[in-house]
Design a protein around this motif. Structure first.
Motif, PDB file in Angstrom:
ATOM      1  N   GLY A  89       0.788  -1.227   0.000  1.00  0.00           N
ATOM      2  CA  GLY A  89       0.000   0.000   0.000  1.00  0.00           C
ATOM      3  C   GLY A  89       0.816   1.270   0.000  1.00  0.00           C
ATOM      4  N   ASN A  90       2.090   1.174   0.371  1.00  0.00           N
ATOM      5  CA  ASN A  90       2.952   2.363   0.439  1.00  0.00           C
ATOM      6  C   ASN A  90       4.083   2.351  -0.583  1.00  0.00           C
ATOM      7  N   LEU A  91       4.040   1.400  -1.520  1.00  0.00           N
ATOM      8  CA  LEU A  91       5.126   1.289  -2.495  1.00  0.00           C
ATOM      9  C   LEU A  91       4.862   2.189  -3.700  1.00  0.00           C
ATOM     10  N   ASP A  92       5.556   3.295  -3.784  1.00  0.00           N
ATOM     11  CA  ASP A  92       5.453   4.138  -4.975  1.00  0.00           C
ATOM     12  C   ASP A  92       6.028   3.372  -6.154  1.00  0.00           C
ATOM     13  N   GLY A  93       5.219   3.213  -7.174  1.00  0.00           N
ATOM     14  CA  GLY A  93       5.576   2.397  -8.328  1.00  0.00           C
ATOM     15  C   GLY A  93       4.710   1.169  -8.459  1.00  0.00           C
ATOM     16  N   ALA A  94       4.064   0.758  -7.363  1.00  0.00           N
ATOM     17  CA  ALA A  94       3.115  -0.364  -7.435  1.00  0.00           C
ATOM     18  C   ALA A  94       1.840   0.099  -8.132  1.00  0.00           C
ATOM     19  N   PRO A  95       1.098  -0.810  -8.777  1.00  0.00           N
ATOM     20  CA  PRO A  95      -0.144  -0.412  -9.453  1.00  0.00           C
ATOM     21  C   PRO A  95      -1.096   0.289  -8.490  1.00  0.00           C
ATOM     22  N   VAL A  96      -1.708   1.365  -8.955  1.00  0.00           N
ATOM     23  CA  VAL A  96      -2.538   2.206  -8.100  1.00  0.00           C
ATOM     24  C   VAL A  96      -3.715   1.432  -7.515  1.00  0.00           C
ATOM     25  N   GLU A  97      -4.435   0.690  -8.341  1.00  0.00           N
ATOM     26  CA  GLU A  97      -5.596  -0.051  -7.837  1.00  0.00           C
ATOM     27  C   GLU A  97      -5.183  -1.099  -6.813  1.00  0.00           C
ATOM     28  N   LEU A  98      -4.021  -1.701  -7.004  1.00  0.00           N
ATOM     29  CA  LEU A  98      -3.530  -2.677  -6.030  1.00  0.00           C
ATOM     30  C   LEU A  98      -3.234  -1.987  -4.696  1.00  0.00           C
ATOM     31  N   ARG A  99      -2.703  -0.783  -4.756  1.00  0.00           N
ATOM     32  CA  ARG A  99      -2.430  -0.052  -3.526  1.00  0.00           C
ATOM     33  C   ARG A  99      -3.727   0.268  -2.789  1.00  0.00           C
ATOM     34  N   TYR A 100      -4.771   0.620  -3.517  1.00  0.00           N
ATOM     35  CA  TYR A 100      -6.057   0.868  -2.863  1.00  0.00           C
ATOM     36  C   TYR A 100      -6.504  -0.367  -2.077  1.00  0.00           C
ATOM     37  N   LEU A 242       8.180  13.266  -0.914  1.00  0.00           N
ATOM     38  CA  LEU A 242       7.407  13.886  -1.995  1.00  0.00           C
ATOM     39  C   LEU A 242       8.010  13.533  -3.349  1.00  0.00           C
ATOM     40  N   THR A 243       9.323  13.576  -3.453  1.00  0.00           N
ATOM     41  CA  THR A 243       9.992  13.224  -4.707  1.00  0.00           C
ATOM     42  C   THR A 243       9.649  11.801  -5.126  1.00  0.00           C
ATOM     43  N   ARG A 244       9.647  10.894  -4.153  1.00  0.00           N
ATOM     44  CA  ARG A 244       9.342   9.495  -4.467  1.00  0.00           C
ATOM     45  C   ARG A 244       7.887   9.342  -4.912  1.00  0.00           C
ATOM     46  N   LEU A 245       6.972  10.075  -4.285  1.00  0.00           N
ATOM     47  CA  LEU A 245       5.584  10.035  -4.730  1.00  0.00           C
ATOM     48  C   LEU A 245       5.479  10.464  -6.192  1.00  0.00           C
ATOM     49  N   LEU A 246       6.115  11.576  -6.539  1.00  0.00           N
ATOM     50  CA  LEU A 246       6.039  12.093  -7.906  1.00  0.00           C
ATOM     51  C   LEU A 246       6.683  11.123  -8.894  1.00  0.00           C
ATOM     52  N   ASP A 247       7.793  10.510  -8.506  1.00  0.00           N
ATOM     53  CA  ASP A 247       8.424   9.518  -9.380  1.00  0.00           C
ATOM     54  C   ASP A 247       7.507   8.308  -9.575  1.00  0.00           C
ATOM     55  N   VAL A 251       5.433   6.668 -13.284  1.00  0.00           N
ATOM     56  CA  VAL A 251       5.504   5.330 -13.891  1.00  0.00           C
ATOM     57  C   VAL A 251       4.209   4.531 -13.742  1.00  0.00           C
ATOM     58  N   THR A 252       3.223   5.078 -13.023  1.00  0.00           N
ATOM     59  CA  THR A 252       1.975   4.323 -12.825  1.00  0.00           C
ATOM     60  C   THR A 252       0.745   5.029 -13.371  1.00  0.00           C
ATOM     61  N   THR A 253       0.834   6.285 -13.759  1.00  0.00           N
ATOM     62  CA  THR A 253      -0.307   7.003 -14.319  1.00  0.00           C
ATOM     63  C   THR A 253       0.087   7.601 -15.663  1.00  0.00           C
ATOM     64  N   ARG A 254      -0.903   7.863 -16.490  1.00  0.00           N
ATOM     65  CA  ARG A 254      -0.628   8.390 -17.833  1.00  0.00           C
ATOM     66  C   ARG A 254      -1.535   9.578 -18.164  1.00  0.00           C
ATOM     67  N   PRO A 255      -1.491  10.659 -17.376  1.00  0.00           N
ATOM     68  CA  PRO A 255      -2.264  11.840 -17.749  1.00  0.00           C
ATOM     69  C   PRO A 255      -1.568  12.587 -18.885  1.00  0.00           C
ATOM     70  N   PRO A 276      11.221  19.814  -7.692  1.00  0.00           N
ATOM     71  CA  PRO A 276      10.755  18.875  -8.727  1.00  0.00           C
ATOM     72  C   PRO A 276      11.254  19.224 -10.117  1.00  0.00           C
ATOM     73  N   THR A 277      11.433  18.195 -10.923  1.00  0.00           N
ATOM     74  CA  THR A 277      11.888  18.336 -12.303  1.00  0.00           C
ATOM     75  C   THR A 277      10.692  18.318 -13.248  1.00  0.00           C
ATOM     76  N   PRO A 278      10.895  18.670 -14.529  1.00  0.00           N
ATOM     77  CA  PRO A 278       9.772  18.622 -15.476  1.00  0.00           C
ATOM     78  C   PRO A 278       9.167  17.232 -15.637  1.00  0.00           C
ATOM     79  N   ALA A 279       9.929  16.177 -15.380  1.00  0.00           N
ATOM     80  CA  ALA A 279       9.370  14.829 -15.456  1.00  0.00           C
ATOM     81  C   ALA A 279       8.465  14.531 -14.270  1.00  0.00           C
ATOM     82  N   GLN A 280       8.617  15.298 -13.181  1.00  0.00           N
ATOM     83  CA  GLN A 280       7.853  15.053 -11.964  1.00  0.00           C
ATOM     84  C   GLN A 280       6.672  15.990 -11.791  1.00  0.00           C
ATOM     85  N   ALA A 281       6.751  17.204 -12.327  1.00  0.00           N
ATOM     86  CA  ALA A 281       5.702  18.196 -12.084  1.00  0.00           C
ATOM     87  C   ALA A 281       5.565  19.136 -13.263  1.00  0.00           C
TER      88      ALA A 281
END
Length: 374
Positions: A89-100, A242-247, A251-255, A276-281
């Motif tokens: 549930g706290n792994l940034d990079g894991a599938p979002v629905e799985l984290r829910y 915060l950086t890890r959340l954005l990273d 890799v898990t969302t495609r807006p 934050p960098t342009p890849a993050q924000a």
């Protein structure tokens, strides 16, 4: 001349301390930041039931986490989430629905633990009351299919919740709160637009639900006005989170674009130090800011636009001098022209927590920025 400069520095520090003391009372206790990998990480890394070695949460990047889960079947993913809900549930990079799903399991388990504590005769009445409060909070977070992206019961508790749908939203945004926010005060009903949950709901509605908003109480915030609020220690501990959340979102969302990050009060120090960098924000917006821990917008990545909200006349943060001396203060005022941020209006807002209130010029501007129309 040297003596004069020293006296002036001491005087400015005294003014800063007096302002903080006068703004609401000095909180003498300091917080210990929750850092490091999620609870249960040792058992997770030792679990080879699938014939695989799970990635170490302490050293793996969100990209490596995403690659690991991409190699698993849905049944394998669910099995790991069931065995290690607090980790998955706290792994940034894991599938979002799985984290829910993992966080729903973790909340239910922790609620059971707290209910047991509330009935434990070996504990004090104060312990019983605290346990009942936590159990009620966990139950609230389990109600109504809430999308809990992160949940960590350690310390005062941390939580992140998604408003809207990360899978289908054209744009995304992240709310980074300031002092006094934790798991119990994440969405206080008595202050609907001054909490990360309230801010997220307001922005979701203001963008006509075109923007999925993450209310992120994912770092240890200061309590009250005191040493923690006047220094950058907790912000430095929160910035990598915060950086890890954005990273992870990258890799898990495609807006259509990376998220816009909205940073309230002390949260603007976290955002400034995260850089934050342009890849993050797609952009950073600060509001009610005491400073960002930097000297000017030039200290941030030039590819990430910075907006600063004008300070309304009833926001007490305006009484705190923008100094940075002897480890106290957070530097220059982002709302001044010389700082280099793009200005946003605050007409109609009131107080330190009122910038996301419906009908304000600030919320309308935030919606435009979040939608990429600023």
């Amino acid at each position: 001349m040297r003596k004069f400069r020293a006296r002036r520095a001491l005087a400015a520090t005294a003014v800063a301390l007096a302002a903080v003391l006068g703004a609401g009372g000095w909180a003498a206790d300091t917080q210990t930041a929750v850092t490091g990998p999620p609870p249960g990480s040792a058992a997770w890394t030792a679990d080879t039931a699938l014939g695989l070695h799970p990635p170490d949460p302490a050293g793996s990047t969100p990209g490596q986490i995403a690659a690991f889960f991409a190699g698993l079947s849905p049944a394998q993913q669910d099995a790991l989430a069931a065995r290690h809900p607090l980790v998955v549930g706290n792994l940034d990079g894991a599938p979002v629905e799985l984290r829910y799903r993992a966080n729903a399991l973790a909340l239910a388990t922790e609620r059971g633990h707290e209910l047991a504590r509330a009935a434990d005769p070996a504990l004090t009445p104060q312990d019983h009351e605290a346990a009942r409060t936590r159990a009620e909070r966990y139950g609230t977070l389990l109600d109504g299919g809430r999308r809990i992206l992160a949940f960590d019961p350690r310390g005062r508790g941390q939580v992140a919740e998604v408003y809207g749908d990360l899978a289908t939203a054209r744009r995304t945004a992240v709310i980074v709160p300031g002092s006094d926010i934790d798991l119990l005060r994440f969405d206080r009903t008595g202050n609907p637009h001054g909490t990360p949950a309230g801010m997220a709901r307001a922005l979701l509605d203001a963008t006509d639900r075109q923007t999925a908003v993450i209310a992120w109480a994912g770092y240890t915030t200061p309590l009250g006005l005191g040493p923690d609020a006047a220094t950058e220690d907790l912000a430095r501990a929160g910035a990598p989170r915060l950086t890890r959340l954005l990273d992870g979102l990258a890799v898990t969302t495609r807006p259509q674009a990376p998220p816009t990050v909205f940073c309230h009060s002390y949260g603007s120090v976290v955002c400034g130090l995260a850089r934050p960098t342009p890849a993050q924000a797609s952009g950073v917006v600060v509001l009610g800011s005491p400073g960002m821990g930097i000297d000017s917008a030039a200290d941030l990545d030039p590819g990430v636009p910075l907006w600063a909200t004008a300070r309304n006349g009833s926001d007490w943060i305006g009484n705190v001098p923008t100094v940075r001396l002897f480890g106290l203060g957070h530097g220059a005022d982002p709302t001044t022209p010389g700082f280099g941020a793009r200005p946003l209006p605050a007409t109609g807002s009131h107080g330190h927590d009122g910038y996301f209130a419906p009908g304000t010029a600030s919320l309308a501007a935030y919606a435009a920025v979040a939608l990429g129309r600023a």
